[in-house]
Write a protein that holds these residues in place. Structure first.
Motif, PDB file in Angstrom:
ATOM      1  N   LEU A 133      85.349 -10.292  49.730  1.00 44.05           N
ATOM      2  CA  LEU A 133      86.485 -10.260  48.800  1.00 44.05           C
ATOM      3  C   LEU A 133      86.026  -9.643  47.481  1.00 44.05           C
ATOM      4  O   LEU A 133      86.580  -8.663  47.028  1.00 44.05           O
ATOM      5  CB  LEU A 133      87.092 -11.646  48.581  1.00 44.05           C
ATOM      6  N   GLU A 134      85.032 -10.223  46.871  1.00 43.74           N
ATOM      7  CA  GLU A 134      84.318  -9.675  45.714  1.00 43.74           C
ATOM      8  C   GLU A 134      82.978 -10.390  45.691  1.00 43.74           C
ATOM      9  O   GLU A 134      82.905 -11.596  45.924  1.00 43.74           O
ATOM     10  CB  GLU A 134      85.086  -9.944  44.421  1.00 43.74           C
ATOM     11  N   GLY A 135      81.902  -9.673  45.430  1.00 38.46           N
ATOM     12  CA  GLY A 135      80.609 -10.336  45.420  1.00 38.46           C
ATOM     13  C   GLY A 135      79.481  -9.340  45.424  1.00 38.46           C
ATOM     14  O   GLY A 135      79.681  -8.123  45.457  1.00 38.46           O
ATOM     15  N   GLY A 136      78.268  -9.868  45.371  1.00 35.72           N
ATOM     16  CA  GLY A 136      77.083  -9.027  45.388  1.00 35.72           C
ATOM     17  C   GLY A 136      75.893  -9.810  45.899  1.00 35.72           C
ATOM     18  O   GLY A 136      75.957 -11.028  46.083  1.00 35.72           O
ATOM     19  N   MET A 137      74.794  -9.092  46.137  1.00 32.27           N
ATOM     20  CA  MET A 137      73.569  -9.717  46.607  1.00 32.27           C
ATOM     21  C   MET A 137      72.387  -9.039  45.933  1.00 32.27           C
ATOM     22  O   MET A 137      72.329  -7.810  45.845  1.00 32.27           O
ATOM     23  CB  MET A 137      73.441  -9.584  48.124  1.00 32.27           C
ATOM     24  N   ILE A 138      71.455  -9.855  45.450  1.00 32.66           N
ATOM     25  CA  ILE A 138      70.194  -9.349  44.910  1.00 32.66           C
ATOM     26  C   ILE A 138      69.104  -9.661  45.916  1.00 32.66           C
ATOM     27  O   ILE A 138      68.994 -10.792  46.404  1.00 32.66           O
ATOM     28  CB  ILE A 138      69.839  -9.994  43.563  1.00 32.66           C
ATOM     29  N   VAL A 139      68.292  -8.659  46.211  1.00 29.16           N
ATOM     30  CA  VAL A 139      67.216  -8.793  47.187  1.00 29.16           C
ATOM     31  C   VAL A 139      65.889  -8.594  46.458  1.00 29.16           C
ATOM     32  O   VAL A 139      65.764  -7.687  45.624  1.00 29.16           O
ATOM     33  CB  VAL A 139      67.375  -7.743  48.304  1.00 29.16           C
ATOM     34  N   THR A 140      64.902  -9.417  46.752  1.00 26.28           N
ATOM     35  CA  THR A 140      63.579  -9.243  46.151  1.00 26.28           C
ATOM     36  C   THR A 140      62.500  -9.777  47.079  1.00 26.28           C
ATOM     37  O   THR A 140      62.736 -10.727  47.830  1.00 26.28           O
ATOM     38  CB  THR A 140      63.483  -9.939  44.776  1.00 26.28           C
ATOM     39  N   GLY A 141      61.330  -9.170  46.999  1.00 27.13           N
ATOM     40  CA  GLY A 141      60.175  -9.655  47.743  1.00 27.13           C
ATOM     41  C   GLY A 141      59.225 -10.447  46.873  1.00 27.13           C
ATOM     42  O   GLY A 141      58.141 -10.840  47.334  1.00 27.13           O
ATOM     43  N   ASP A 142      59.605 -10.700  45.624  1.00 29.20           N
ATOM     44  CA  ASP A 142      58.760 -11.383  44.653  1.00 29.20           C
ATOM     45  C   ASP A 142      59.288 -12.799  44.434  1.00 29.20           C
ATOM     46  O   ASP A 142      60.364 -12.975  43.857  1.00 29.20           O
ATOM     47  CB  ASP A 142      58.775 -10.598  43.338  1.00 29.20           C
ATOM     48  N   PRO A 143      58.548 -13.842  44.852  1.00 30.90           N
ATOM     49  CA  PRO A 143      59.037 -15.220  44.692  1.00 30.90           C
ATOM     50  C   PRO A 143      59.299 -15.605  43.240  1.00 30.90           C
ATOM     51  O   PRO A 143      60.216 -16.384  42.955  1.00 30.90           O
ATOM     52  CB  PRO A 143      57.906 -16.074  45.289  1.00 30.90           C
TER      53      PRO A 143
END
Length: 353
Positions: free
Chosen positions: A185-195
């Protein structure tokens, strides 16, 4: 009229929304957690932090990396304004680089030419679903000690070689706006390999808290709803089939469009065709009007480069490839809801002009 874009909202999505509404748990609950886990499979198992928009994903990435006043971040001008806005709202300065004329993504040579001692990061945009030249940009960033924030808003499931978009940078940012290849609907995602970055991002999206009322840093309210996450999970399960359909339509356009320049795909790139963008060398706007008269909608992404917009009028960037692209690009319908007859109608209309 065949519209330029059309969001997919079917009975599965409606049922998912109703199911979540009946639980009474509607904001950043178990649906969000499950969506994050499931999305991680697309990005080599990296950690995923769901937020309320792709713009929020970019903004929080800048904050988590400590980017702020006095810093410079290299971005393309041929993109949606959010790419530069996310830099500017931190107090840092977006510095504009030119693009490759074939892929419309950042030109590594142009990026290298604008790096200064104040540069701290590069934001490659995987524009229209085509991966940027990460095989050159990642080493370039490494040589200069720069962070990479991938703007993957239009490129979910794209890849370069065996590496998926989202698994190259310090962070990567996806958008789930309704007309994207999949949405929530509306949204986003942040991806990272750094804890360490993951923890900061989780704090920043929720008022600086991991536990209620235990605020550790100054944060924002950028949470995703469980309603949106439930839609996202349904769409994620359909994404592979939808991507194949987009690529099938694009392949037919490639083979049958004869009167325009069709998009090129770089070696080892897996293009997911958020947009199928042709080039009209003369009178693009007139071509678009005549196409509409034939019942075919289209889009211009983007008619004004970011460095020409009022908030960035300070820029003295010389970006000839960007300027030319803004004058000549036109995106045709390529969404999975198109049937074969409609695809044929688009081809016939374009070729007739």
């Amino acid at each position: 009229m065949i519209p330029a874009a059309r969001p997919e909202i079917g009975q599965d999505e409606i049922d998912a929304v109703v199911r979540v509404l009946r639980t009474g748990r509607v904001v950043q609950g178990p649906e969000v957690a499950d969506f994050e886990q499931e999305f991680g499979k697309l990005v080599d198992g990296r950690a995923c932090v769901a937020v309320n928009s792709g713009t929020s994903a970019l903004h929080l990435s800048m904050l988590a990396l400590g980017i702020g006043p006095g810093d410079e971040v290299v971005v393309p001008s041929f993109s949606f304004a959010a790419t530069a806005n996310a830099v500017a709202v931190t107090g840092a300065a977006p510095v504009f680089a030119d693009i490759d004329p074939d892929t419309f993504c950042l030109d590594p040579e142009s990026v290298a030419s604008v790096i200064t001692p104040r540069t701290v990061a590069i934001v490659p945009v995987h524009l229209f679903g085509h991966p940027a030249a990460m095989d050159e940009l990642v080493p370039l960033a490494g040589r200069h000690g720069l962070a990479i924030v991938e703007d993957a808003a239009q490129a979910v499931a794209a890849r370069l070689g065996d590496t998926p978009v989202g698994a190259f940078g310090d962070t990567a940012c996806f958008s789930f706006y309704p007309t994207k290849n999949m949405h929530s609907l509306e949204g986003g995602m942040i991806v990272t390999g750094d804890p360490h970055l993951e923890r900061k991002l989780r704090l920043l999206r929720n008022q600086g808290m991991l536990k209620q009322y235990e605020n550790e840093v100054v944060g924002l309210n950028n949470r995703m709803t469980d309603v949106g996450a439930a839609v996202g999970r349904v769409q994620l399960a359909k994404l592979d089939a939808w991507t194949q359909r987009r690529r099938q339509i694009a392949a037919r356009y490639d083979a049958e469009l004869t009167s325009v320049r069709t998009p090129k795909v770089a070696r080892d790139a897996w293009h997911v065709y958020h947009q199928y963008t042709i080039t009209i060398e003369q009178d693009r706007d007139g071509f678009r009007e005549r196409l509409a008269e034939l019942g075919v909608g289209s889009g211009v992404y983007y008619p004004t480069p970011i460095h020409r917009l009022a908030p960035y009028s300070f820029s003295v960037a010389d970006l000839p490839v960007t300027e030319r692209a803004a004058e000549t690009v036109l995106s045709l319908p390529v969404y999975p809801l198109l049937d074969d007859e409609q695809v044929g109608q688009v081809i016939e209309a374009v070729n007739s002009l």
